[in-house]
Structures are given as C-alpha cells and as structure tokens.
Motif scaffolding. Structure first.
Motif, PDB file in Angstrom:
ATOM      1  N   THR A   5      24.820 -18.488   9.864  1.00  0.00           N
ATOM      2  CA  THR A   5      26.171 -17.943   9.712  1.00  0.00           C
ATOM      3  C   THR A   5      26.220 -16.985   8.534  1.00  0.00           C
ATOM      4  OG1 THR A   5      28.528 -18.476   9.587  1.00  0.00           O
ATOM      5  CG2 THR A   5      27.042 -19.805   8.226  1.00  0.00           C
ATOM      6  N   THR A   8      30.236 -19.437   5.566  1.00  0.00           N
ATOM      7  CA  THR A   8      30.147 -20.897   5.638  1.00  0.00           C
ATOM      8  C   THR A   8      31.499 -21.553   5.900  1.00  0.00           C
ATOM      9  OG1 THR A   8      28.263 -20.808   4.145  1.00  0.00           O
ATOM     10  CG2 THR A   8      29.323 -22.938   4.414  1.00  0.00           C
ATOM     11  N   CYS A  11      32.569 -20.852   9.466  1.00  0.00           N
ATOM     12  CA  CYS A  11      31.641 -21.558  10.350  1.00  0.00           C
ATOM     13  C   CYS A  11      32.039 -23.026  10.445  1.00  0.00           C
ATOM     14  CB  CYS A  11      30.208 -21.420   9.849  1.00  0.00           C
ATOM     15  SG  CYS A  11      28.989 -22.219  10.911  1.00  0.00           S
ATOM     16  N   GLN A  38      24.214 -19.971  16.232  1.00  0.00           N
ATOM     17  CA  GLN A  38      24.712 -19.011  15.250  1.00  0.00           C
ATOM     18  C   GLN A  38      26.209 -18.799  15.433  1.00  0.00           C
ATOM     19  OE1 GLN A  38      22.515 -15.359  15.408  1.00  0.00           O
ATOM     20  NE2 GLN A  38      23.753 -14.332  13.861  1.00  0.00           N
ATOM     21  N   LEU A  39      26.928 -18.680  14.305  1.00  0.00           N
ATOM     22  CA  LEU A  39      28.338 -18.288  14.285  1.00  0.00           C
ATOM     23  C   LEU A  39      28.501 -17.261  13.175  1.00  0.00           C
ATOM     24  CD1 LEU A  39      30.538 -21.530  14.603  1.00  0.00           C
ATOM     25  CD2 LEU A  39      30.431 -19.595  16.184  1.00  0.00           C
ATOM     26  N   ASP A  40      28.765 -16.020  13.545  1.00  0.00           N
ATOM     27  CA  ASP A  40      28.966 -14.950  12.571  1.00  0.00           C
ATOM     28  C   ASP A  40      30.361 -14.366  12.730  1.00  0.00           C
ATOM     29  OD1 ASP A  40      26.584 -15.015  11.156  1.00  0.00           O
ATOM     30  OD2 ASP A  40      25.581 -13.584  12.474  1.00  0.00           O
ATOM     31  N   CYS A  50      29.032 -15.879  18.651  1.00  0.00           N
ATOM     32  CA  CYS A  50      28.435 -17.195  18.788  1.00  0.00           C
ATOM     33  C   CYS A  50      27.201 -17.084  19.673  1.00  0.00           C
ATOM     34  CB  CYS A  50      29.428 -18.175  19.409  1.00  0.00           C
ATOM     35  SG  CYS A  50      28.725 -19.809  19.758  1.00  0.00           S
TER      36      CYS A  50
END
Length: 107
Positions: A5, A8, A11, A38-40, A50
């Motif tokens: 991420t 944080t 996320c 992944q989560l950005d 995602c």
C-alpha cells in the motif's frame, strides 16, 4: 499478511471493509484468505486500486467475490473510483491464509 500500500491508514480502513466480503464456498473473508495483494490510493485523482487473486483461476464465485470487493471499497471510499484487478501471479496458496483464517478453517 503482506499487503502492498501507499497509504497505511486508508489501507486499514479498506481492509476493515473487506472483512465483510466472504468467499461463499469457504465462508472466510477475502482478507484472512490472503486474496488481497495491494491497496493503493490516489487522492488527487480520487482512485483506489486493488490487486487481488482468487483461490483458483476457475473459481466459480470469482465474479461475485470481485464485485463484493469493489462494492465494499466503494461504500468505504464513496468519492473514489474503484479499480479491482485480478492477478494470479503469485498464485494463491494455503500459506497465504492468516492465523485467524487458519483458526476459523480448523474448527
């Protein structure tokens, strides 16, 4: 659980929402199953990215699970566009299940 991420705090909010998305065949949420990679977050463009996988490429509930992920993230980040990308690299394995997930599955 090693989720990539760039934010944080967001996320953590996203993962909390994704705890409600279950694999209907297993009964365990996508986070504890280790399906989320992944989560950005792009705050300027208002996008959430995602990256996730499924337990198998041929998962019969795949569309339902990915829709659940998108909907949960959309409900949490209402002003953002949500992009969910399926990947099978790396392939999912039982080692990706969290400790909580292992306890749940061993009941």
């Amino acid at each position: 659980m090693n989720i990539i991420t760039n934010n944080t705090a967001k996320c953590s909010m996203g993962l909390d929402a994704l705890l409600e998305v279950l694999d209907p065949e297993i009964g365990l949420n996508v986070v504890d199953l280790g399906l989320i990679y992944q989560l950005d977050f792009d705050d300027l463009a208002k996008n959430v990215y995602c990256s996730m996988t499924l337990t198998t490429q041929f998962c019969p509930m795949g569309q339902s699970i990915t829709n659940g992920v998108k909907n949960a993230l959309q409900n949490t980040f209402a002003d953002y566009t949500i992009e969910v990308e399926l990947t099978f690299d790396p392939a999912w394995s039982h080692e990706m299940i969290s400790e909580e997930g292992q306890i749940f599955l061993n009941k």
